[in-house]
Motif scaffolding. Structure first.
Motif, PDB file in Angstrom:
ATOM      1  N   ALA A 204       1.129   8.536  -6.929  1.00 20.07           N
ATOM      2  CA  ALA A 204       2.578   8.665  -7.034  1.00 20.07           C
ATOM      3  C   ALA A 204       2.985   9.804  -5.829  1.00 20.07           C
ATOM      4  N   ILE A 205       2.410  10.535  -5.772  1.00 14.79           N
ATOM      5  CA  ILE A 205       2.797  11.540  -4.493  1.00 14.79           C
ATOM      6  C   ILE A 205       2.876  10.943  -3.353  1.00 14.79           C
ATOM      7  N   TRP A 206       1.795  10.005  -2.883  1.00 10.50           N
ATOM      8  CA  TRP A 206       1.967   9.312  -1.666  1.00 10.50           C
ATOM      9  C   TRP A 206       3.273   8.311  -1.455  1.00 10.50           C
ATOM     10  N   VAL A 207       3.570   7.777  -2.610  1.00 10.24           N
ATOM     11  CA  VAL A 207       4.919   6.944  -2.817  1.00 10.24           C
ATOM     12  C   VAL A 207       6.027   7.878  -2.571  1.00 10.24           C
ATOM     13  N   ILE A 208       6.175   8.844  -3.368  1.00  8.13           N
ATOM     14  CA  ILE A 208       7.388   9.734  -3.348  1.00  8.13           C
ATOM     15  C   ILE A 208       7.783  10.245  -2.008  1.00  8.13           C
ATOM     16  N   MET A 209       6.466  10.846  -1.106  1.00  8.58           N
ATOM     17  CA  MET A 209       6.522  11.449  -0.105  1.00  8.58           C
ATOM     18  C   MET A 209       6.720  10.347   1.153  1.00  8.58           C
ATOM     19  N   LEU A 210       6.112   9.227   1.044  1.00  7.73           N
ATOM     20  CA  LEU A 210       6.408   8.295   2.110  1.00  7.73           C
ATOM     21  C   LEU A 210       7.957   7.809   2.015  1.00  7.73           C
ATOM     22  N   ALA A 211       8.406   7.498   0.827  1.00  9.25           N
ATOM     23  CA  ALA A 211       9.785   7.182   0.537  1.00  9.25           C
ATOM     24  C   ALA A 211      10.682   8.230   1.092  1.00  9.25           C
ATOM     25  N   LEU A 212      10.592   9.457   0.888  1.00  6.19           N
ATOM     26  CA  LEU A 212      11.344  10.700   1.371  1.00  6.19           C
ATOM     27  C   LEU A 212      11.307  10.648   2.938  1.00  6.19           C
ATOM     28  N   LEU A 213      10.082  10.555   3.473  1.00  7.95           N
ATOM     29  CA  LEU A 213      10.022  10.494   5.052  1.00  7.95           C
ATOM     30  C   LEU A 213      10.887   9.372   5.453  1.00  7.95           C
TER      31      LEU A 213
END
Length: 145
Positions: A123-132
């Motif tokens: 979930a953290i990976w999805v959120i961080m890549l989406a924000l990037l």
């Protein structure tokens, strides 16, 4: 003279939610390393020993990932192009944390935290890549200066 780009409404929404979500890893890192008893009380002794016994490089990755995400979110709200850089730094920290938890210590992590750790990390990976990618898109459109 350059014409100012109007800030889209969704930047305020995404930025505000990102600040709220990304405050957690900064608080988590801080309270964990202060060994705050209230914060650590839900953990078993083995879980606590694993987290507090991480090597310095893994702790640095955790700090860089967490604080980088929070700073990136604040910079996004300030419409700073440096939000992209902060998110990239955060993703690098997240990669190091993922390496430590799920590659080098995968069996221990699974034994101590079951499937929760891998689900949270995903979930953290999805959120961080989406924000990037969002910050990069806003920079490309001239919203971030």
């Amino acid at each position: 003279m350059t014409e100012a780009v109007k800030t889209p409404w969704h930047l305020w929404l995404v930025g505000s939610l990102a600040v709220l979500v990304n405050a957690f890893p900064a608080v988590d890192f801080t309270l964990t390393h202060m060994e705050n008893e209230f914060w650590l009380s839900p953990l078993t002794d083995d879980q606590r020993a694993f987290i507090l016994g991480a090597p310095l490089w893994a702790d640095l990755c955790w700090a860089i990932g967490g604080f980088g995400a929070f700073v990136g979110s604040v910079l996004l709200l300030f419409r700073s192009r440096h939000a992209v850089t902060a998110y990239i730094v955060s993703v690098v920290g997240l990669a190091g944390s993922t390496l430590y938890q799920h590659v080098l210590n995968g069996e221990t992590t699974r034994a101590l935290f079951q499937n929760v750790a891998i689900s949270v990390t995903a979930a953290i990976w999805v959120i961080m890549l989406a924000l990037l990618f969002y910050a990069r898109a806003m920079k490309a459109k001239g919203v971030l200066r």
